[in-house]
Design a protein around this motif. Structure first.
Motif, mmCIF file in Angstrom:
data_model
loop_
_atom_site.group_PDB
_atom_site.id
_atom_site.type_symbol
_atom_site.label_atom_id
_atom_site.label_comp_id
_atom_site.label_asym_id
_atom_site.label_seq_id
_atom_site.Cartn_x
_atom_site.Cartn_y
_atom_site.Cartn_z
ATOM 1 N N GLU A 3 0.827 -1.201 0.000
ATOM 2 C CA GLU A 3 0.000 0.000 0.000
ATOM 3 C C GLU A 3 0.862 1.251 0.000
ATOM 4 O OE1 GLU A 3 -3.916 -1.647 2.296
ATOM 5 O OE2 GLU A 3 -2.305 -0.835 3.551
ATOM 6 N N ARG A 5 0.561 5.911 -0.730
ATOM 7 C CA ARG A 5 -0.351 7.048 -0.654
ATOM 8 C C ARG A 5 0.315 8.298 -1.209
ATOM 9 N NH1 ARG A 5 0.767 10.737 3.215
ATOM 10 N NH2 ARG A 5 2.307 10.204 4.766
ATOM 11 N N CYS A 6 -0.514 9.285 -1.513
ATOM 12 C CA CYS A 6 -0.003 10.592 -1.915
ATOM 13 C C CYS A 6 0.457 11.343 -0.666
ATOM 14 C CB CYS A 6 -1.069 11.381 -2.680
ATOM 15 S SG CYS A 6 -2.523 11.827 -1.704
ATOM 16 N N GLY A 9 -2.367 12.089 1.781
ATOM 17 C CA GLY A 9 -3.084 10.904 2.237
ATOM 18 C C GLY A 9 -4.490 10.765 1.696
ATOM 19 N N SER A 10 -4.894 11.671 0.822
ATOM 20 C CA SER A 10 -6.247 11.610 0.266
ATOM 21 C C SER A 10 -6.426 10.453 -0.704
ATOM 22 C CB SER A 10 -6.588 12.916 -0.452
ATOM 23 O OG SER A 10 -6.633 13.986 0.465
ATOM 24 N N ILE A 11 -5.363 10.109 -1.430
ATOM 25 C CA ILE A 11 -5.420 9.012 -2.394
ATOM 26 C C ILE A 11 -4.513 7.900 -1.889
ATOM 27 C CG2 ILE A 11 -4.935 8.279 -4.756
ATOM 28 C CD1 ILE A 11 -5.550 11.165 -5.632
ATOM 29 N N LYS A 12 -5.094 6.698 -1.784
ATOM 30 C CA LYS A 12 -4.328 5.524 -1.381
ATOM 31 C C LYS A 12 -4.358 4.527 -2.527
ATOM 32 C CE LYS A 12 -4.900 6.120 3.559
ATOM 33 N NZ LYS A 12 -5.573 7.369 3.667
ATOM 34 N N SER A 14 -3.061 0.465 -3.838
ATOM 35 C CA SER A 14 -2.596 -0.842 -3.388
ATOM 36 C C SER A 14 -2.433 -1.771 -4.580
ATOM 37 C CB SER A 14 -3.553 -1.438 -2.354
ATOM 38 O OG SER A 14 -4.821 -1.641 -2.911
ATOM 39 N N ASN A 52 -7.891 4.152 -4.175
ATOM 40 C CA ASN A 52 -8.949 4.587 -3.265
ATOM 41 C C ASN A 52 -8.898 6.107 -3.189
ATOM 42 O OD1 ASN A 52 -10.857 4.891 -1.300
ATOM 43 N ND2 ASN A 52 -9.693 3.874 0.311
ATOM 44 N N ASP A 53 -9.919 6.744 -3.727
ATOM 45 C CA ASP A 53 -9.977 8.207 -3.837
ATOM 46 C C ASP A 53 -11.357 8.708 -3.394
ATOM 47 O OD1 ASP A 53 -9.586 10.878 -4.624
ATOM 48 O OD2 ASP A 53 -10.082 10.444 -6.714
ATOM 49 N N CYS A 77 -2.817 13.772 -7.705
ATOM 50 C CA CYS A 77 -3.713 14.260 -6.659
ATOM 51 C C CYS A 77 -3.861 15.766 -6.824
ATOM 52 C CB CYS A 77 -3.155 13.928 -5.270
ATOM 53 S SG CYS A 77 -4.172 14.609 -3.930
ATOM 54 N N LEU A 99 5.136 6.556 -4.165
ATOM 55 C CA LEU A 99 3.975 6.454 -3.294
ATOM 56 C C LEU A 99 4.206 5.475 -2.143
ATOM 57 C CD1 LEU A 99 1.247 6.237 -6.076
ATOM 58 C CD2 LEU A 99 1.801 8.240 -4.686
#
Length: 122
Positions: A3, A5-6, A9-12, A14, A52-53, A77, A99
């Protein structure tokens, strides 16, 4: 599961597992998009990547000015500006290595002729 993230942390993102090798692209567009000497990526089939956004911050930029002549959709992002993916031809995606907390050494290079002469990768 690997996993990442940006910055905000808004966009994850995996993928099933961390690849053994990354790739590095030295094309001018990847340099500009990442503000560095190139872009560390994992080339994967799109279904292998989950984005995940929940706040809908993922934005697209269609890059038609590529050396290969093939358009690339660069995703980032819109809140923190962090590059997320480059959508390639077919069902391939270049998931940005930055990321993730750990980045394996590059297994291959793209546009190697544009690698700075002072750059030495393992």
């Amino acid at each position: 599961m690997a996993e990442g993230r940006c910055n905000c942390g808004s966009i994850k993102v995996s993928m099933p597992s961390m690849p053994e090798q990354s790739a590095i692209c030295y094309c001018a567009n990847c340099r500009r998009a990442g503000g560095s000497i190139g872009s560390i990526v994992y080339i994967l089939d799109s279904p292998q990547v989950t984005i995940n956004d929940p706040n809908k911050y993922l934005k697209d930029y269609r890059d038609n000015d590529t050396k290969s002549g093939n358009p690339i959709t660069r995703q980032f992002c819109s809140n923190c500006g962090c590059p997320i993916t480059s959508v390639l031809a077919g069902d391939k995606i270049a998931l940005k290595g930055g990321l993730f907390d750990k980045i394996p050494a590059p297994g291959f290079k793209s546009f190697e002729q544009e690698e700075p002469s002072w750059m030495k990768t393992v």
